[in-house]
Design a protein around this motif. Structure first.
Motif, mmCIF file in Angstrom:
data_model
loop_
_atom_site.group_PDB
_atom_site.id
_atom_site.type_symbol
_atom_site.label_atom_id
_atom_site.label_comp_id
_atom_site.label_asym_id
_atom_site.label_seq_id
_atom_site.Cartn_x
_atom_site.Cartn_y
_atom_site.Cartn_z
ATOM 1 N N ASP A 32 0.838 -1.217 0.000
ATOM 2 C CA ASP A 32 0.000 0.000 0.000
ATOM 3 C C ASP A 32 0.869 1.262 0.000
ATOM 4 O O ASP A 32 0.617 2.208 -0.734
ATOM 5 C CB ASP A 32 -0.901 0.049 1.252
ATOM 6 C CG ASP A 32 -1.959 -1.034 1.229
ATOM 7 O OD1 ASP A 32 -2.169 -1.626 0.153
ATOM 8 O OD2 ASP A 32 -2.557 -1.289 2.293
ATOM 9 N N ILE A 33 1.859 1.271 0.876
ATOM 10 C CA ILE A 33 2.687 2.474 1.047
ATOM 11 C C ILE A 33 3.509 2.719 -0.223
ATOM 12 O O ILE A 33 3.565 3.840 -0.730
ATOM 13 C CB ILE A 33 3.594 2.340 2.293
ATOM 14 C CG1 ILE A 33 2.719 2.298 3.568
ATOM 15 C CG2 ILE A 33 4.591 3.489 2.366
ATOM 16 C CD1 ILE A 33 3.449 1.847 4.819
ATOM 17 N N LEU A 34 4.104 1.653 -0.781
ATOM 18 C CA LEU A 34 4.929 1.824 -1.989
ATOM 19 C C LEU A 34 4.070 2.246 -3.182
ATOM 20 O O LEU A 34 4.514 3.027 -4.021
ATOM 21 C CB LEU A 34 5.708 0.542 -2.294
ATOM 22 C CG LEU A 34 6.806 0.217 -1.271
ATOM 23 C CD1 LEU A 34 7.365 -1.190 -1.512
ATOM 24 C CD2 LEU A 34 7.948 1.232 -1.319
ATOM 25 N N TYR A 36 1.492 4.110 -2.957
ATOM 26 C CA TYR A 36 1.274 5.544 -2.735
ATOM 27 C C TYR A 36 2.499 6.361 -3.191
ATOM 28 O O TYR A 36 2.358 7.431 -3.784
ATOM 29 C CB TYR A 36 0.972 5.810 -1.255
ATOM 30 C CG TYR A 36 0.694 7.269 -0.992
ATOM 31 C CD1 TYR A 36 -0.551 7.825 -1.281
ATOM 32 C CD2 TYR A 36 1.693 8.111 -0.509
ATOM 33 C CE1 TYR A 36 -0.798 9.167 -1.096
ATOM 34 C CE2 TYR A 36 1.447 9.458 -0.310
ATOM 35 C CZ TYR A 36 0.206 9.979 -0.600
ATOM 36 O OH TYR A 36 -0.034 11.317 -0.421
ATOM 37 N N PHE A 37 3.703 5.814 -2.976
ATOM 38 C CA PHE A 37 4.942 6.509 -3.370
ATOM 39 C C PHE A 37 5.079 6.628 -4.893
ATOM 40 O O PHE A 37 5.883 7.417 -5.383
ATOM 41 C CB PHE A 37 6.175 5.786 -2.815
ATOM 42 C CG PHE A 37 6.369 5.906 -1.323
ATOM 43 C CD1 PHE A 37 5.613 6.797 -0.559
ATOM 44 C CD2 PHE A 37 7.317 5.118 -0.671
ATOM 45 C CE1 PHE A 37 5.797 6.900 0.827
ATOM 46 C CE2 PHE A 37 7.512 5.217 0.706
ATOM 47 C CZ PHE A 37 6.747 6.106 1.449
ATOM 48 N N ASP A 38 4.313 5.833 -5.635
ATOM 49 C CA ASP A 38 4.413 5.863 -7.102
ATOM 50 C C ASP A 38 4.083 7.230 -7.703
ATOM 51 O O ASP A 38 4.432 7.500 -8.848
ATOM 52 C CB ASP A 38 3.481 4.809 -7.732
ATOM 53 C CG ASP A 38 4.072 3.413 -7.631
ATOM 54 O OD1 ASP A 38 5.291 3.312 -7.341
ATOM 55 O OD2 ASP A 38 3.326 2.433 -7.828
ATOM 56 N N VAL A 39 3.431 8.098 -6.913
ATOM 57 C CA VAL A 39 3.141 9.453 -7.405
ATOM 58 C C VAL A 39 4.450 10.161 -7.812
ATOM 59 O O VAL A 39 4.468 11.019 -8.690
ATOM 60 C CB VAL A 39 2.363 10.274 -6.343
ATOM 61 C CG1 VAL A 39 3.204 10.557 -5.108
ATOM 62 C CG2 VAL A 39 1.872 11.590 -6.926
ATOM 63 N N LEU A 40 5.555 9.739 -7.213
ATOM 64 C CA LEU A 40 6.853 10.363 -7.518
ATOM 65 C C LEU A 40 7.340 10.037 -8.933
ATOM 66 O O LEU A 40 8.231 10.714 -9.453
ATOM 67 C CB LEU A 40 7.908 9.928 -6.488
ATOM 68 C CG LEU A 40 7.639 10.364 -5.033
ATOM 69 C CD1 LEU A 40 8.633 9.717 -4.089
ATOM 70 C CD2 LEU A 40 7.710 11.887 -4.897
ATOM 71 N N ASP A 41 6.755 8.998 -9.550
ATOM 72 C CA ASP A 41 7.133 8.644 -10.931
ATOM 73 C C ASP A 41 6.903 9.808 -11.898
ATOM 74 O O ASP A 41 7.584 9.924 -12.911
ATOM 75 C CB ASP A 41 6.321 7.424 -11.425
ATOM 76 C CG ASP A 41 6.760 6.153 -10.722
ATOM 77 O OD1 ASP A 41 7.828 6.172 -10.068
ATOM 78 O OD2 ASP A 41 6.024 5.150 -10.802
ATOM 79 N N GLU A 42 5.916 10.659 -11.566
ATOM 80 C CA GLU A 42 5.595 11.801 -12.436
ATOM 81 C C GLU A 42 6.694 12.855 -12.471
ATOM 82 O O GLU A 42 6.735 13.665 -13.389
ATOM 83 C CB GLU A 42 4.362 12.532 -11.879
ATOM 84 C CG GLU A 42 3.047 11.857 -12.070
ATOM 85 C CD GLU A 42 1.957 12.661 -11.360
ATOM 86 O OE1 GLU A 42 2.090 13.889 -11.184
ATOM 87 O OE2 GLU A 42 0.966 12.025 -10.952
ATOM 88 N N VAL A 43 7.512 12.903 -11.421
ATOM 89 C CA VAL A 43 8.527 13.969 -11.331
ATOM 90 C C VAL A 43 9.583 13.759 -12.407
ATOM 91 O O VAL A 43 10.102 12.652 -12.573
ATOM 92 C CB VAL A 43 9.180 13.980 -9.928
ATOM 93 C CG1 VAL A 43 10.269 15.041 -9.842
ATOM 94 C CG2 VAL A 43 8.121 14.217 -8.853
ATOM 95 N N SER A 44 9.893 14.810 -13.142
ATOM 96 C CA SER A 44 10.844 14.715 -14.259
ATOM 97 C C SER A 44 12.250 14.376 -13.766
ATOM 98 O O SER A 44 12.711 14.866 -12.732
ATOM 99 C CB SER A 44 10.871 16.050 -15.005
ATOM 100 O OG SER A 44 12.073 16.179 -15.711
ATOM 101 N N GLN A 45 12.957 13.540 -14.552
ATOM 102 C CA GLN A 45 14.350 13.186 -14.239
ATOM 103 C C GLN A 45 15.266 14.405 -14.307
ATOM 104 O O GLN A 45 16.337 14.417 -13.707
ATOM 105 C CB GLN A 45 14.864 12.135 -15.247
ATOM 106 C CG GLN A 45 14.318 10.740 -15.040
ATOM 107 C CD GLN A 45 14.778 10.087 -13.745
ATOM 108 O OE1 GLN A 45 15.505 10.666 -12.950
ATOM 109 N NE2 GLN A 45 14.340 8.855 -13.526
#
Lengths: 93, 447
Positions: A32-34, A36-45
């Motif tokens: 569940d927690i990980l 939720y952390f997937d939102v960070l995938d949107e952040v540009s490299q």
């Protein structure tokens, strides 16, 4: 997906002994927690990472000897001590 | 009780008498807010004060100190079984400062284990109860420090704030609490959880008291390499450009009270788009730093140990399995995961990049405004045991964590009660502009 093996793997990395019921509970929660952390995938490299908010680097001071802890104070909280040394478990068998 | 009221009472009855009454009150308390009470030493200091031997800006004032701040010769546990018998051999910088100004360290306050929690329910020593409703939590992680102020068991208190740990309990207990700009207060002697996020800060029953305590603890200390090397002196400002951060929100009844409070102030409404990453970024960074910081607990130099000295890996793993509570294990493991090969880029590095975006959002906002406001907490204090799922609990920190990611100063101002439970507003300022947020808080408090 997080497997029970993944949980045991990080427990080993973190030097934590965990039981089977604990591993199963953590597995579900980590999933569940990980997720939720997937939102960070949107952040540009391309964005520069911030390790520290203050732009301070290399604070120097005079290299002068100072009073440190006494031998006795340093050992005061040790669960086991012998002849002025900490006693730990064997590192090699 | 405010400091001015305490001083009045001390003048009438003497310090020894007043400290004795306070200790009696603590003894009868149902809050479970103290882990250690420094009875003998407090009485001795009070007696010295009555003899005119104590000088300083906090002379004869009982200050409660969160139990993750080291006090020489006084047990400092971090509310963990791991450190339940740990007696520090040195004082934290802030404790040295309290002593230099004549304060009486009345006791060490209960908290979430190692600061990891939003309710103090993770404490090895049991939950702190909310002074306004004993069946509810006092907030966390500095729950004890907030509860002793609301419950009149101390006059001032120190907390620490990694992701809201001062502001949350201040909001839930209806007191003032300030997280300073990163680097303003030395972290020397603060037992670390997540170094790049946390600061020690003042908690009090008035803005004047809050400002005074911050003046005492802020300042240069070369033992903390991230110390900004500057002090703090409160100077009041009168003009504010105010913005409400619309995407920091709360339950409807709290929002109504929030906007009522701002009635009469001129403000604009803004959105900080990158806040949607804040909670995830905060938890990834905090857990990663925790996994590294808490590696020091090996059952050899200090802390909990187990009877059998087996092999190194086995001994170490057993000590930590028995010495740490569940939430601490959860964060250490998730931190180890986020830093491990193959995931470092996906989680840790991405979190640090999100942090940059959040800082840039705040920087833009502070180009146009000098005060940003939001509700401190999204809900009223919950019932003890109400929140069982860790992720639900983490989400309670949504309004407070962005401030720590950016290293900005922010404080909680109590704005009254809903059904007898305290509500608070969060006031955020630009770097080192503590005076501005304190001034604005004073205005709110006066309304």
């Amino acid at each position: 997906m997080v497997s029970v093996e993944d949980v045991y793997h990080v427990a080993r990395l973190a030097k934590l002994m965990i039981s089977e019921p604990e591993a199963e509970k953590f597995r579900k929660e980590f999933e569940d927690i990980l997720r939720y952390f997937d939102v960070l995938d949107e952040v540009s490299q391309d964005v520069r990472p911030t390790f520290h908010v203050l732009e301070i680097k290399n604070i120097f001071r005079e290299d002068l000897p100072k009073e440190g802890l006494t031998h006795e104070a340093a050992l005061q909280n040790a669960p086991r001590k012998e002849e002025g040394y900490f006693v730990g478990p064997k590192v090699v068998d | 009780m405010k400091l001015s009221e305490w001083r009045q009472l001390v003048q009438e009855h003497g310090c020894l008498e007043m400290v004795s009454r306070l200790l009696e009150r603590i003894e009868k308390s149902k809050l479970n807010a103290y882990i250690t009470v420094c009875r003998e030493e407090s009485l001795r200091r009070a007696e010295e004060y009555d003899k005119g031997k104590v000088k300083g800006r906090l002379a004869g004032v009982p200050v409660a100190v969160k139990d993750n701040i080291t006090t020489k010769g006084i047990k400092t546990t971090c509310a963990s079984k791991m450190l339940s018998n740990y007696i520090p051999v040195f004082d934290a910088h802030v404790v040295e400062r309290l002593k230099e100004e004549g304060a009486i360290i009345i006791g060490k306050t209960n908290m979430d284990e190692f600061g990891m929690g939003t309710t103090t329910e993770t404490s090895y020593f049991g939950v702190v109860r909310n002074p306004y409703d004993l069946s509810r939590v006092a907030g966390g992680s500095s729950g004890g420090s907030a509860a002793v102020l609301a419950g009149e068991e101390a006059i001032l208190a120190l907390g620490s704030d990694t992701g809201g740990s001062i502001r949350c309990p201040a909001s839930f207990c209806g007191v003032y609490g300030l997280k300073p700009t990163y680097g303003l207060v030395s972290r020397y002697g603060l037992i670390p959880y997540a170094n790049s996020l946390e600061q020690i800060g003042p908690m009090a029953n008035s803005i004047e008291d809050l400002a005074l305590l911050l003046e005492v603890i802020a300042g240069k200390d070369e033992r903390d390499s991230t110390n900004a090397g500057r002090g703090f002196k409160f100077s009041e400002s009168k003009e504010f450009r105010i913005a409400v951060v619309k995407n920091m929100t709360a339950e409807d009844q709290i929002m109504d009270r929030f906007y009522d409070t701002l009635n009469g102030f001129e403000y604009e409404e803004i959105e900080l788009p990158s806040l949607k990453y804040a909670l995830a970024a905060y938890y990834v960074i905090a857990m990663s730093e925790a996994s590294s910081n808490l590696a020091r607990y090996d059952g050899v130099r200090y802390g909990y140990s187990v009877p059998e000295l087996t092999s190194w890996g086995d001994y170490f793993s057993r000590v930590r399995a028995e010495g740490f509570g569940e939430e601490v294990k959860r964060r250490i493991m998730l931190g180890s995961y986020a830093l491990s090969a193959g995931y470092y880029g996906k989680y840790y590095l991405k979190a640090l990049k999100a942090r940059t975006l959040i800082i840039e959002d705040f920087r833009r906002a502070f180009g146009d405004f000098d005060i940003l406001v939001s509700p401190t907490m999204p809900t009223l204090p919950f019932k003890i045991g109400e929140l069982r799922d860790p992720l639900t609990m983490y989400k309670m920190d949504v309004n407070t964590v962005p401030v720590n990611l950016a290293g900005l100063p922010a404080l909680n101002v109590p704005i009254g009660f809903i059904r007898g439970l305290p509500v608070g507003i969060q006031v955020i300022g630009n770097y080192f502009e503590e005076s501005k947020i304190l001034s604005f808080a004073k205005r709110i408090a006066a309304e």
